[in-house]
Enzyme design. Sequence first.
Site, mmCIF file in Angstrom:
data_model
loop_
_atom_site.group_PDB
_atom_site.id
_atom_site.type_symbol
_atom_site.label_atom_id
_atom_site.label_comp_id
_atom_site.label_asym_id
_atom_site.label_seq_id
_atom_site.Cartn_x
_atom_site.Cartn_y
_atom_site.Cartn_z
ATOM 1 N N HIS A 177 4.973 16.972 -5.804
ATOM 2 C CA HIS A 177 5.460 17.438 -4.510
ATOM 3 C C HIS A 177 6.985 17.645 -4.568
ATOM 4 C CE1 HIS A 177 5.417 17.569 -0.001
ATOM 5 N NE2 HIS A 177 6.646 17.105 -0.169
ATOM 6 N N GLU A 178 7.690 16.633 -5.009
ATOM 7 C CA GLU A 178 9.154 16.732 -5.051
ATOM 8 C C GLU A 178 9.608 17.752 -6.094
ATOM 9 O OE1 GLU A 178 10.512 15.479 -2.567
ATOM 10 O OE2 GLU A 178 8.929 14.078 -1.961
ATOM 11 N N GLU A 214 8.977 23.014 2.417
ATOM 12 C CA GLU A 214 7.711 22.295 2.327
ATOM 13 C C GLU A 214 6.619 23.191 1.742
ATOM 14 O OE1 GLU A 214 8.127 19.194 3.053
ATOM 15 O OE2 GLU A 214 6.080 18.431 2.905
ATOM 16 N N HIS A 240 9.701 21.045 -4.382
ATOM 17 C CA HIS A 240 10.977 21.191 -3.665
ATOM 18 C C HIS A 240 12.093 21.542 -4.657
ATOM 19 C CE1 HIS A 240 10.031 19.940 0.428
ATOM 20 N NE2 HIS A 240 9.483 18.805 0.036
#
Lengths: 509, 509
Positions: free
Chosen positions: A262-263, A301, A266
Site C-alpha cells: 500500500h505505502e 490513495e 503511494h
Amino acid sequence: MSLDRMLTLAGQVNDLLNASSVLSWDARTMMPHGGSATRAKQMATLTVAARDLLCSDEMKRALDGAAGEVQGRADDDPEARMVSQVREAIDYHERIPSELLRRKTELSGIGHDSWAEAREKADFSIFAPALKDIVAVSREMAEAIGYEDHPYDALMYRFEPGTTTKELIPLFARLREGMQPLVDRIAQAEQPRADFITREYPADTQMAFALKMAERVGYDLHRGRLDTTVHPFEISFTRNDVRITTRVNPRYMPMSLFGALHEAGHAMYEQGADPAYVRTPLATDLVGLYAVSGVSFGAHESQSRLWENHVGRSRAFWRNHFGDLQAAYPGTLDDVDAEEFYRAINRSRPSLIRVESDELTYDFHIMLRVEIERRMIDGSLDVDDLPEAWNAEMKRSLGIDVPDDAQGVLQDVHWSSGQIGTFCNYTIGNVMAAQLFETATSEQPGIRDALEAADYGPLKDWLDEHVCRHGRRFTRDELLERATGRALDPEPYLRHLNAKYSEIYGLAA
Amino acid sequence: MSLDRMLTLAGQVNDLLNASSVLSWDARTMMPHGGSATRAKQMATLTVAARDLLCSDEMKRALDGAAGEVQGRADDDPEARMVSQVREAIDYHERIPSELLRRKTELSGIGHDSWAEAREKADFSIFAPALKDIVAVSREMAEAIGYEDHPYDALMYRFEPGTTTKELIPLFARLREGMQPLVDRIAQAEQPRADFITREYPADTQMAFALKMAERVGYDLHRGRLDTTVHPFEISFTRNDVRITTRVNPRYMPMSLFGALHEAGHAMYEQGADPAYVRTPLATDLVGLYAVSGVSFGAHESQSRLWENHVGRSRAFWRNHFGDLQAAYPGTLDDVDAEEFYRAINRSRPSLIRVESDELTYDFHIMLRVEIERRMIDGSLDVDDLPEAWNAEMKRSLGIDVPDDAQGVLQDVHWSSGQIGTFCNYTIGNVMAAQLFETATSEQPGIRDALEAADYGPLKDWLDEHVCRHGRRFTRDELLERATGRALDPEPYLRHLNAKYSEIYGLAA
C-alpha cells in the site's frame, strides 16, 4: 524574470515544507522520546515560515510579474499552472484570519487529551465538549474559506480540491446499492480457510519479504527506504527520497506485507513525478502546506489501493509469488497452496475497526464517517447524538452491534486533532483505482499478460504516463478525464468487487 | 515586551537551525543515496532563512527595544547576554557582503571535487589551484570580518571566538617543549603487548557495548541514540534530543568504544545545558548559524576528550569494566588482564594520519595544520610549497617520512570545503580537558574516589555545574576563569601526559 523569481521563492517554500516532512518522519521513526518536547515547535516554525514566504510581498510582486509573462500560454501549460496555483494558495491562506488559525491550532492540542481519555474510558461524553468546539471552529473555517453549496465542501477542499457533497451523495448511494447485496450474501456464505494466516512469522523476515515485494512491483530503493512504525505511512522529501513504513505483527503476517505494498503505491506516485517539477509548485501542496506531488489525497490513495488490492491481492500475484513466500518462511506454509492463500487474504467479514477492515467492507466505514462529518458541520446532527447515529448505521449496513464508544465513534484520531473533511479520500481512492486499472488493462491488454507473468513494468509505465509524472499539473478530475475519458465513475469498482467476491464466495451472478 | 519579541524570533531562528541539523543527521545516517540531489538545497534554504530572520528589520527593532529593557542589569545576566549575542551576530553577518558569501559557497563545492581527485591520485598539484582560490577568498573574508593583529584570527572567530594567533604561538611552543621529549623517549622504549586489540569483535556486540558504556558514564538515552557512520559525530536538536554515532571495525575494537565515549562527552555537554536556555540565543551559535549550546568548538572538544581520555582511557575505568568487556566477548579476552588492556589502549606511536593517532601524538598533527593555515592566510607560505612544509614538519616532530601527498597534506577534507581556522579547537579541547579535570579532582577529592568505584555521577555533576549548564552564557575564557580560576593553561595537560606515559613506558621522571 519574475517567473524565475517566483520559482526561486516557491523552491524555498518547498524546501521548508520538505524539511518539516523530514522532521515528521524522524519523529515517528527515530526520535528519542525526550525529543517530542521541542520537535512540535520546530515543525510549526517551518510551516509558518513556509506560509509567510508564500504570502510575502516579495512573492506577490514576483507572482504579478510572472502572471504577465505566462499570459497567452495554453491553460494547461506547466508554468501557467504554477502561476495560477501560487495565486490560488495565497488567496486561500489570506481568507483565513490568523486569529482563527491560532484558535484552531490551540483546540487541536486540547482535543487530543480529552479524546485519549474518552477512548481509554470508552466514554464519548468526555470528548463531546471538545468536539463541539472543534466543530464550531471548523464551521468558522468553512465560512472563512467559502463555498457554494455546503460548508463541508470548504473543509474537503484542503484534502480533495473540487469535491463537493453534491457529488458525494449520489456516489455513495450508488456504492451502497452495489455493495450492500454482496455484503449481505457473503454473511450467509462459507468462509475460506485462513488458519495459516495467524501462524508464527518472524518479524525480521516479514520486513525483508515486505521490502522485497515492494521493490519487486517497482518501488525504487535507491530513492527510498522501509522502516517499522505503529501506523504505516509514506512520506517524501522530493521525488529523490520517498520513504515508507509498515507495521509488523508476528502472529498476523498480511499486515506488514499489504501495508508495505500500500505505502509503496503511494511512494511510486511521488517517485514517478516529472523530475522537471522538483521543488516547483507542481510538487508542492501550497494550500495544504505539504510538500507532495500527488494532486489530491484521493488520487494518492488510488495509487496505494491499486498496488495493494488490484495487484497485491490478485490471484496472478500469488500464483507467481506464493513460492517466494513459502521459501521465506521454511516449513510454515507447507500445507497451503497459492489458491488457498489468495482466498484467505481476500476474506470479507464485517468488523468494528476501520483500519482492520477488508477491501469490500472498508468503504462502509468511510461513508459512515463522511456523512456524520457533513451533518455535524451543517448542524443537522448534534454532537451529543453522534454515538447513536454511528451505532445505528453500523448495525444497518454491516449488521454489527457496537459494544462501546471506544470501538465505535472514538476509534479514529482525526477529529481530536481538528481534522474534519479528509475521510472521503479513501473511498475516492478506491473508486479511482478501479477506474484507472480497468482502463489500463482494457486499453493495453499486454498489461494483464505482463501481470500474469510477474512483470509489473507495463502497468507501472501506464500509471507513470497517465498519473504520476504529471504531479500537480492537472486537477484530479482533469487527470481522470485525460486517463479514462470520464470523471469519477463507481462502476469499474463495483464490477471489480462483484467479480472478485462472487467468485471467491461462489455467489451466483 | 521587546525582549519577548526578540526571544520569539530567536526561538524561530533556533528552530530553523535545529531543523537543518536534523536534515544533516538524516543525510549522514538514514537517507537513501538518491536524496542527496535535493538535500543540500533544503539545508541551504534553512540556513539562509535563519540568517535572514536574524538580520531582519523586525529582529533589529526587537533588539533595540530589548537592549533598553535589559539596561542596568549585571553584565553576565542571562538575558543581557542574549541581547548582546544577538547584536554581535547581526554585526558579524552584516560585515560579510552577500556577493563574497556566494563566491565562498560556490568555491566550497568546486574545491571538493579537485581535492577528491588529488587525493585519489596522491597528487597535490591537482588540488593546488582550487586551494589558492580558497585561500584568497578566505583572506577576503578575514578582511571583511576584521581583526586586530592577524587575519587568521578573523577566521578562527567562527569556531573559537576570542582565540588569537598571538595566544596560540606561545601555547604551542610550550606544548612542543613539554611533549617532544616524551615522544622521543617513547620511540626508544618497548611497546606494550596489544595483539588482542585486533582480534575478531562482532560489529553488533561492539555497538551494544559502546552504547552501554556511553550510558554508564552518563549519556541520557531518553534524550539520545547511537547509530553507525563512517565518520563519528555528535549532533543535537535542543538538549532534548542529542544523538551520537560511532564507527565499527570488526578487527579493531577500540574504534567503536572510544568513538562512542568521545561523542557521548560532546552529547553530555548539550544534554547538560540549562533547560531555561532551550531555543534561546544561549543555546544557538548565531555567528556560526548552528544550533548548539556549547560555547566554542574547543570547549566542546574539552568535554569529549575528558570523557574519552581522562575517564575512558584511565586505569580505574578498566579495573572496573574490563570484566564487562570480557563478558561481552566470551572467550576473546581470556588471556588478557585489565592492566594489559589499559596499556594496550594507551600505546603511543607516531603515525601519518591524524584521525588514527594516539593521545600523545595527536596535537602534533593539529599544531602542524594550524601553523600551515596561519602562514597560508598571511601569505608567508605559498600554497605550492605546502607539501614540502608539511613533510618537513612531520619528519622533525614525529620522525616520520610522508610517502605521498594522500597520506600527508591531502588527508583532511576541511580545506576542500573552504573551512580554514577550525583545527585549533582540538588542541584547545585537550588543554581545557586536563585543566578542568585537574581542578575538579583536586577541588573535590571525592570525584576521584567515585571514579575508582565506577561512579561517574560526581564528575558529571561538577562538569554540569561548571561547564554544561551555562550553555553559551559565558565565553570560553570566562568559563575557564570561573571554573579553574585562570585562563587556558597547558601545564595540567603536560602533567597528565608526563605522568601517564612515563608510568606506562617506565620512563624516569
